[in-house]
Design an enzyme around this catalytic site. Structure first.
Site, mmCIF file in Angstrom:
data_model
loop_
_atom_site.group_PDB
_atom_site.id
_atom_site.type_symbol
_atom_site.label_atom_id
_atom_site.label_comp_id
_atom_site.label_asym_id
_atom_site.label_seq_id
_atom_site.Cartn_x
_atom_site.Cartn_y
_atom_site.Cartn_z
ATOM 1 N N ASP A 158 2.292 -28.332 26.587
ATOM 2 C CA ASP A 158 1.755 -26.972 25.765
ATOM 3 C C ASP A 158 2.579 -26.948 24.797
ATOM 4 O O ASP A 158 3.190 -25.891 24.556
ATOM 5 C CB ASP A 158 1.649 -25.847 26.654
ATOM 6 C CG ASP A 158 0.856 -24.834 25.854
ATOM 7 O OD1 ASP A 158 0.141 -25.097 24.993
ATOM 8 O OD2 ASP A 158 0.907 -23.743 26.564
ATOM 9 N N ASP A 1474 3.142 30.636 -10.688
ATOM 10 C CA ASP A 1474 3.724 31.490 -11.897
ATOM 11 C C ASP A 1474 2.938 32.843 -11.983
ATOM 12 O O ASP A 1474 2.477 33.351 -12.875
ATOM 13 C CB ASP A 1474 3.396 30.725 -13.108
ATOM 14 C CG ASP A 1474 4.187 31.102 -14.352
ATOM 15 O OD1 ASP A 1474 5.287 31.933 -14.138
ATOM 16 O OD2 ASP A 1474 3.895 30.764 -15.641
#
EC number: 2.7.11.1
Length: 1592
Positions: A158, A1474
């Site tokens: 493997d 504002d």
């Protein structure tokens, strides 16, 4: 507590990596930490099939002893045992075993185990994206060691990238290298079970025999490793490495019958490492562990190599070439333009070749003769027989002694004609006699059109069925290739030559293998790419200079070899520098020894040591000439080191060190390399007495003395004139030679020479300050030398002496010797009599310094004092001189090209110096111009002379002057600016003669006219003139009267050229012009007016396209005149109109602009633009219009340039919409190909730049009947300007906010709006040029580029442009805004949709919401962006009447505002920021309207930016206190906490109203106090505020 529990207590599990459960076992893999804190990997396994295994053992074994043996074998084969055994070996690269614990069941089988291994923090091979090839080779060697240890024990089964673990480290050079360790032995099996057919592993890495159940051998690990290495090779970061290993990796994946075993692979790697002495230096074995691995493998292989009874079959990667089979030791590829093969001759095949030569000398002689003729065209017939005999002898000798012959095959592939010619020039240089004795010279060069071979075509030695299949495939490919028609003559010739050789071999041997070999050989020659194939035979035992050669040598030997090597390099480098070929030098003087080879001496010259070996000091040196791919061929030498020795060889000799240090110091001054080498030779000769004792150096000292003698004579003559301190003393700034200004594309300062009399000669010194390209300095000197070598006429041209850079300053001196006649003119008078006239560059008349202006004034006064006849006579005299000089110049180029075959032929690029002697006779002299002039200025040089004679009156006095200037532009645009065009320009000196002769038939003298032999009757010639020579892409053909241009394959005479619009502020410093060409087709005689428009500057050939099409007209009136056809590519467009007499007075928009091209608002320009818009809108494609034009991807057929025939019949204007947009707004939309997309925002968008232009000029338009008639068209209604009448200004911000009446229906029906200026596009000119096209159809997109401010987020121009700043009283901190603007570039990467003008975005998003101002539309006027808002008929709270306010109304105001703010926050995610009485409007019915969203923000935008969240926007007195004090801010994250600043602002508004109107409500006062707590956490939120109001 069990042993396992005690064992596991030693480790703390950090992370579970994997958990596997199946019928056989249970696995748990985790990362753990031991008691010292070190990470490790725990693998716990429970075996579930022990009982089944025992039953199998009992069935297979007859007695108890066999059963116990199988139990022992099964236990031994478990993963932890393999790991324990192999990891204890120091030479293996396996994951390191630490400890384990196991338990057994009642049968003696291990049923549970836990084992611990090292943790590898850098992951595995599957996780890396890039890897160096040296790491791949090191991995390969380490895996070979592992497999060698596994060979008789186990099969891993493997091997794959996921099972090879990494550990990174830094080597001594600080570079990262990889250590690799093989892991996961869970699939491993002992060889005892090799006949089993268990299918275990990972699919793509499993060997085919496993899948086919043919059994297991250790060859399956070879297959898996080969696949792993091939996958890693695809991630390789380098492009120069030995690609022969890639072929080896492929062989490892062969079928198992032909797959090599581990011993063969080890032998191959050891052998090829030894063969590195034949190759260029590569980095394959530079990993710190690679040599250690090789040494270990060699020791392991000793017994196998000595086994004579069963010898090891070696792996050979074979290649067939010209009838021989070679072992291929190396393949190096530099990108795709160069392949290099290192071949070693097959001894067995050599014997066959000897037989062939002995039996068939005549055939071989003929073949050799053919080859020689191919490589040397200069052989004459008288020498052929001798050459044949010599070739016979040489070939026989070589074949008798060529065992181990090494051949280096260098394949140089190029698809570009220029690159190919440079490569041939490189070959010519290396073939030249100057390098004959210094380099491997006896090479063969095959020129053809087919790459001789590629890596994928290398034929590896195979056996059995695979070999038969390969032969069949080769034969099939050969048959297919024979059917391909070959058009290229060079390729045909090459194939015929090779076929002749192959056929001879076939006839002599009658061997099927040879037939197949020939087929294979021929199959390599089937490609259309040009190539050069260089075969470099290196003598037996030639080897490269490297450390191992000298490791056993004594100090004297090392010293002699190093001196010989550097002397050899110095001599070769000096000889190459004389040719001006700088690109070769950097590979000769700095190659770490990769090009320096030892060459064995002749037998008669050898001296043997005591052991019979040839002494190293008797070896000579040869260069393997550094053939490089074309990307380096063009570059000049940029090395600052004379370092020919590998880093592994220390340099001790003081002379060698001095040479290297001197070269390093001098090369940094960028003086010519030839000068440096001459000085180095002088240094060497200074030490000659010390090294005369070494007879091995006699050859070099003899050569150096010859070179130095000439150099010393030059030094004596010039007395070190080129030393900077001496030059500085000699220069007198009052004594100068002025140079006639030249026609060039960019403004430059005037050129002049300082005149220096010295040592009975006169010199001109050219001074350059602040050299922009310092690396070009040395290369420039070689260009000058090559230019003067071509001219070879010191009577007219300045003779270049040398150049010098002052180390202490950025000043460069170029020293020339003046021509004798010019020098005598200077010496015969007490003052300089070189009274040159000097005119400013006519591009830059408005930017000249005072000296230039004085020169101009003097020149103009002198010209005015003279009569026209005197000027005419002077002009005639100079032009005649110049014509004859140019003819001589061209003849010299032709001669030089034929004799020398230089790599580059220089074009005309000369200073023009005009002098006048005491007899008032003018003369012309020339000096090579290093800068400021393009090489194609031979046309402009005639213009320069006329400009000098007539001054600014030249174009008025000589009508051909303008034509000359524009012809130069045409040539220059073809050549210098864009080399990739589909058109070609032709002119000759006779053509220039005809042009000037139109002004005066007696202009030219007879000998010039007779020498040119102009053909006056060539107007109807059918073919292009025969080419005399070619300089780059300009064709100088046979003499013809008119210049010619080839457009779209059709040739035209150029009858006249006029200059059109100019893009003066081009970002590249260039001027993209429109040229008006009056053309006459050669074949038909038809005349055309052609507009040549330069659009782009693309030099990539792939982007070049040719499209010749006839325009399909959509409108057919007499206003917009479209061309007959257009020829275009990606760079240039030609618009062809049938010529009419009315075209004589065509005008451009510049003719109608005011104030010197600064005002483009004239009514004629306005009309032209409106006509064009109408034309543009009428030319959209329809799906059903039958068009099949696949090449036109735009949705609009309109052209960018058209003629506009004004209705008043007073003018005919050519209108280039791109040019007009550029003049109006500075946006060069010609830089993009997205014509439709750009025009959608420029023209079709509403509003757009065009609507801005129309709205700005609305008064002119509304008062002009023709404009109104155009706008009455249904397509143009939307462009009709809006009529706006200002009723009053809003006082607090003058001119920014106004109440206006707008005619919305066009029938004088007015509607009242509030108009507000929210930005500007004044900076668009700068922004457009720097950042390309801008989409103006959406105002939000403008914010990224233009609209940045802090107080009200206004445009940059509000703060950078004084007029605009004065116009708008913004009441903001000016200095603060300027600082804000400096960070302007940071905003370019922000999301456009969330940027300015934010007010527009916010108002659009809340359109339809109650209680806020409503936006209607926006428009552009005078470059200002305005929004129109519905008029709210009420007052603001600052001005509200006292009768309207009481405690009840105050609760109503607070209740409405809190709900408006809450809806803005929760529904639209907007915060106002504002709140103040000025921004709150109220009607008499107490309806509230919130206004001025100029600094409002979306919630997401605020909460992602803490600086913005607490920014000091807004109005003092109404801002929340936490803005200024961090101590008052909340404890939570701003992303999660509610926004309470608007609550505080609302509290300030209510406080103001309560104070102003004397409120007495205690509940209101209590509520307002909760709204106004300074600490954020104590203040109520909007939601809480509404809950409180609901309770009241």
């Amino acid at each position: 507590m069990t042993g396992f529990e005690i064992f596991k207590k030693k480790y703390q599990v950090i992370q579970i990596l994997n958990e596997i459960n199946n019928n056989l076992e249970e696995r748990l893999i985790s990362i753990a930490k031991d008691k010292s804190g070190k990470l490790c990997v725990l693998k716990e396994i429970k075996y579930l099939n022990n009982k089944k295994k025992l039953e199998e053992f009992k069935k297979e074994e007859k007695n108890e002893e066999g059963i116990q043996k199988r139990i022992y074998q099964r236990n031994f084969n478990l993963e932890f045992n393999h790991l324990k055994n192999f990891s204890q070996m120091n030479h293996t690269s396996i994951i390191k075993y630490i400890e384990h614990i196991e338990s057994k069941d009642e049968f003696g089988l291990v049923d549970r185990c836990i084992f611990v291994t090292e943790y590898y923090e850098d992951g595995d091979l599957s996780s890396i994206k890039e890897i160096e090839f040296k790491d791949i080779i090191n991995l390969f060697l380490k895996m070979l060691i592992n497999l060698k240890e596994f060979q008789n024990v186990i099969i891993h089964r493997d091997i794959k990238p996921e099972n090879i673990f990494l550990r990174k480290f830094k080597n001594n050079d600080g570079k990262v290298e990889l250590d690799c360790y093989l892991g996961d032995y869970g699939s491993a099996q002992t060889l005892y079970t090799q006949n089993k057919s268990t299918l275990i592993g990972t699919n793509q890495y499993i060997a085919p025999e496993v899948i086919e159940k043919k059994g297991h051998t250790n060859l399956i690990d070879i297959y898996s490793l080969g696949k792993t290495l091939l996958s890693l090779s695809k991630r390789n970061t380098g492009f120069v490495y030995n690609r022969i290993y890639l072929k080896l990796f492929e062989i490892m994946t062969n079928p198992f019958e032909t797959r090599p075993n581990v011993n063969q692979l080890i032998e191959f790697m050891c052998r090829h490492h030894e063969n590195l002495k034949y190759t260029l230096l590569v980095s394959d074995f530079q990993h710190r562990d690679s040599i250690k691995c090789l040494n270990y493998l060699k020791e392991k292989l000793i017994g196998i190599l000595d086994n004579k009874t069963n010898p090891l079959k070696k792996i050979h990667i074979d290649m067939e070439f010209q009838g021989k089979t070679y072992h291929c030791n190396g393949v190096l590829r530099s990108e795709y333009l160069r392949n290099e093969y290192i071949l070693e001759n097959y001894p067995i095949n050599n014997n066959n070749n000897n037989n062939n030569n002995n039996n068939n000398n005549n055939n071989n002689n003929n073949n050799n003769n053919n080859n020689n003729n191919n490589n040397n065209n200069n052989n004459n017939n008288n020498n052929n027989n001798n050459n044949n005999n010599n070739n016979n002898n040489n070939n026989n000798n070589n074949n008798n002694n060529n065992e181990g012959e090494v051949v280096q095959v260098i394949e140089l592939v190029s698809t570009d004609e220029k690159h190919y010619s440079v490569l041939e020039g490189h070959i010519n240089l290396s073939e030249s006699p100057i390098l004959n004795s210094l380099s491997f010279h006896d090479f063969k060069v095959i020129r053809g059109t087919a790459p001789i071979m590629h890596f994928n075509d290398i034929n590896t030695s195979t056996t059995g069925e695979e070999e038969e299949e390969e032969k069949k495939d080769n034969l099939k490919r050969q048959n297919e290739n024979n059917q391909i028609e070959q058009e290229d003559k060079g390729e045909k010739h090459l194939k015929e030559t090779l076929n002749n050789n192959n056929n001879n071999n076939n006839n002599n041997n009658n061997n099927n293998n040879n037939n197949n070999n020939n087929n294979n050989n021929n199959s390599n020659y089937n490609s259309n790419r040009k190539c050069l194939l260089v075969l470099v035979p290196m003598k037996n035992h030639s080897f490269r200079l490297y450390k191992d050669i000298l490791k056993n040598a004594d100090e004297t030997t090392v010293e002699i070899i190093q001196l010989k090597a550097i002397f050899h390099s110095l001599l070769a480098s000096y000889l190459v520098s004389l040719t001006g070929v700088d690109f070769a030098l950097q590979f000769l003087i700095r190659g770490d020894g990769i090009n320096v080879y030892f060459e064995p001496p002749q037998p008669s010259d050898t001296t043997t040591s005591n052991n019979g070996e040839i002494k190293l000091t008797d070896y000579g040196f040869k260069f393997l000439f550094p053939f490089k791919h074309v990307s380096t061929v063009y570059s000049e030498c940029n090395s600052t080191y004379f370092d020919i020795f590998p880093q592994s060889i220390p340099v001790k000799n003081p002379l060698v060190k001095e040479i290297q240090q001197f070269f390093k110091d001098e090369s940094q001054t960028k003086i010519p390399f030839t000068t440096i080498f001459q000085r180095l030779i002088s240094i060497v000769l200074r030490e000659e007495y010390q090294y005369k004792k070494y007879k091995e150096l006699e050859y070099y000292f003899e050569a150096f003395n010859s070179i130095d003698h000439h150099y010393q004579q030059l030094k004596i003559n010039n007395e070190n004139l080129v030393k900077s301190e001496y030059i500085t003393r000699l220069i007198d700034s009052k004594e100068i030679i002025k140079v006639v200004n030249h026609l060039t594309f960019m403004p430059v300062d005037d050129y002049f020479f300082y005149v220096v009399p010295h040592n009975e000669k006169v010199y001109g010194i050219e001074v350059y300050k602040n050299f922009q390209d310092i690396d070009f300095f040395g290369h420039a000197i070689n260009i000058i030398r090559l230019s003067l070598a071509i001219l070879n006429d010191h009577s007219k041209h300045f003779k270049f002496i040398d150049a010098h850079k002052d180390i202490n300053s950025s000043i460069y001196y170029f020293v020339y010797e003046l021509p004798p006649s010019l020098a005598s003119n200077y010496k015969s008078t007490s003052e300089i009599q070189i009274n040159n006239k000097n005119n400013n560059n006519f591009y830059n008349n408005n930017n000249n310094n005072n000296n230039n202006n004085n020169n101009n004034n003097n020149n103009n006064n002198n010209s005015n004092d003279k009569s026209d006849n005197e000027n005419k006579l002077l002009f005639k005299q100079l032009i005649n001189q110049h014509f004859n000089n140019c003819i001589e110049f061209i003849n010299n180029i032709n001669t030089f090209a034929r004799e020398k075959n230089p790599i580059n032929i220089l074009l005309y690029s000369m200073h023009t110096i005009i002098t006048k002697n005491e007899m008032n006779v003018s003369s012309l002299y020339y000096s090579y111009m290093l800068f400021g002039k393009v090489n194609q200025c031979i046309i402009g040089s005639f213009y320069d002379i006329g400009k000098w004679v007539y001054g600014d009156q030249f174009e008025k006095k000589i009508k051909s002057a303008t034509f000359l200037k524009n012809l130069q532009y045409l040539v220059w645009y073809k050549m210098s600016m864009i080399s990739n065009n589909h058109h070609q320009v032709y002119f000759s000196l006779s053509n220039l003669y005809s042009i000037l002769n139109e002004d005066d038939k007696d202009m030219m003298i007879l000998n010039l006219e007779s020498s040119l032999k102009i053909n006056e009757n060539n107007e109807n010639e059918e073919s292009l003139p025969q080419k005399l020579f070619k300089l780059d892409d300009i064709e100088f053909g046979d003499n013809f009267k008119y210049s010619k241009i080839l457009i779209g394959g059709i040739c035209y005479y150029i009858l006249n050229i006029k200059e059109g619009d100019i893009f003066k502020e081009d970002q590249f410093g260039l001027e993209k012009k429109i040229l008006l060409l009056e053309l006459k087709q050669l074949e038909s005689g038809k005349k055309y007016l052609c507009f040549r428009k330069q659009s782009h500057q693309t030099n990539t050939l792939k982007e070049l396209k040719f499209n010749c099409r006839t325009i399909n007209k959509k409108i057919n009136d007499e206003i917009i005149l479209e061309p007959l056809f257009v020829v275009e590519d990606s760079n240039v467009t030609f618009h062809f109109y049938e010529y009419k007499s009315s075209f004589e007075n065509i005008k451009s928009i510049e003719s109608y602009s005011k104030d010197n091209s600064t005002d483009y608002n004239g009514i004629v320009i306005i009309r032209s633009l409106l006509y064009y818009i109408q034309y543009y809108l009428s030319n959209y494609k329809n799906d059903d219009d039958g068009s099949d034009d696949d090449n036109d991807n735009d949705n609009n057929r309109s052209l960018k340039l058209v003629l506009v025939n004004m209705k008043d019949n007073e003018s005919l204007i050519y209108l280039d919409i791109q040019y007009l947009i550029y003049r109006l707004y500075g946006v060069d939309i010609s830089l993009t190909n997205e014509w439709t997309k750009i025009n959608e925002s420029l023209i079709n968008g509403t509003p757009s730049l065009i609507t801005n232009f129309i709205q700005t000029n609305r008064n002119k338009i509304l008062n002009d009947s023709i404009c109104l008639e155009i706008l009455s068209n249904e397509l143009m209604i939307k462009f009709k300007p809006i009529e706006i009448e200002i009723q009053r200004e809003i006082n607090h911000v003058t001119s920014v906010v106004s109440v206006v009446d707008v005619d919305v229906s066009g029938n004088s029906s007015k509607k009242k709006f509030v108009r507000k200026a929210i930005g500007s596009i004044i900076d668009l000119k700068i922004i457009g040029k720097n950042y390309g096209g801008i989409d103006l159809s959406n105002p939000r997109s403008l914010g990224t580029y233009n609209l940045i401010g802090d107080s009200v987020f206004r445009n940059i121009s509000f703060f950078e442009n004084k007029k605009l700043f004065e116009k708008f009283d913004t009441n903001v901190n000016f200095q603060k805004e300027i600082e804000f603007v400096k960070n302007y570039s940071k905003f370019l990467n922000f999301d456009i949709s969330n940027r300015i003008p934010r007010e527009y975005s916010i108002l659009k998003s809340i359109k339809g919401m109650n209680g806020v101002v409503q936006i209607d539309s926006w428009y552009l006027e005078n470059d200002i962006i305005y929004i129109l808002m519905d008029y709210f008929d009420g007052q603001n709270l600052l001005e509200v009447s006292q009768d309207l306010i009481n405690d009840f109304t105050l609760f109503s105001i607070l209740n409405q505002l809190s709900k408006i703010l809450f809806e803005l926050e929760t529904v639209y995610s907007i915060h106002h920021r504002d709140l103040k009485p000025d921004n709150i409007l109220i009607k008499n019915d107490l309806t509230i309207c919130l206004a001025d969203f100029g600094i409002s923000h979306f919630s997401k935008e605020l909460k992602n930016d803490q600086d913005l969240y607490y920014s000091k926007d807004g109005t003092l007195g109404y801002q929340s206190p936490e803005i200024y004090s961090s101590e008052l801010r909340g404890n939570g994250d701003i992303k999660n906490q509610p926004y309470k600043m608007d609550v505080f602002g609302l509290r300030c508004v209510m406080k103001y109203l309560m104070s102003k109107f004397n409120s007495s409500s205690s509940k209101l006062k209590e509520l307002v106090e909760k709204m106004g707590f300074f600490n954020y956490d104590d203040r109520i939120s909007l939601k809480e505020l509404i809950e409180c109001l609901n309770k009241l």
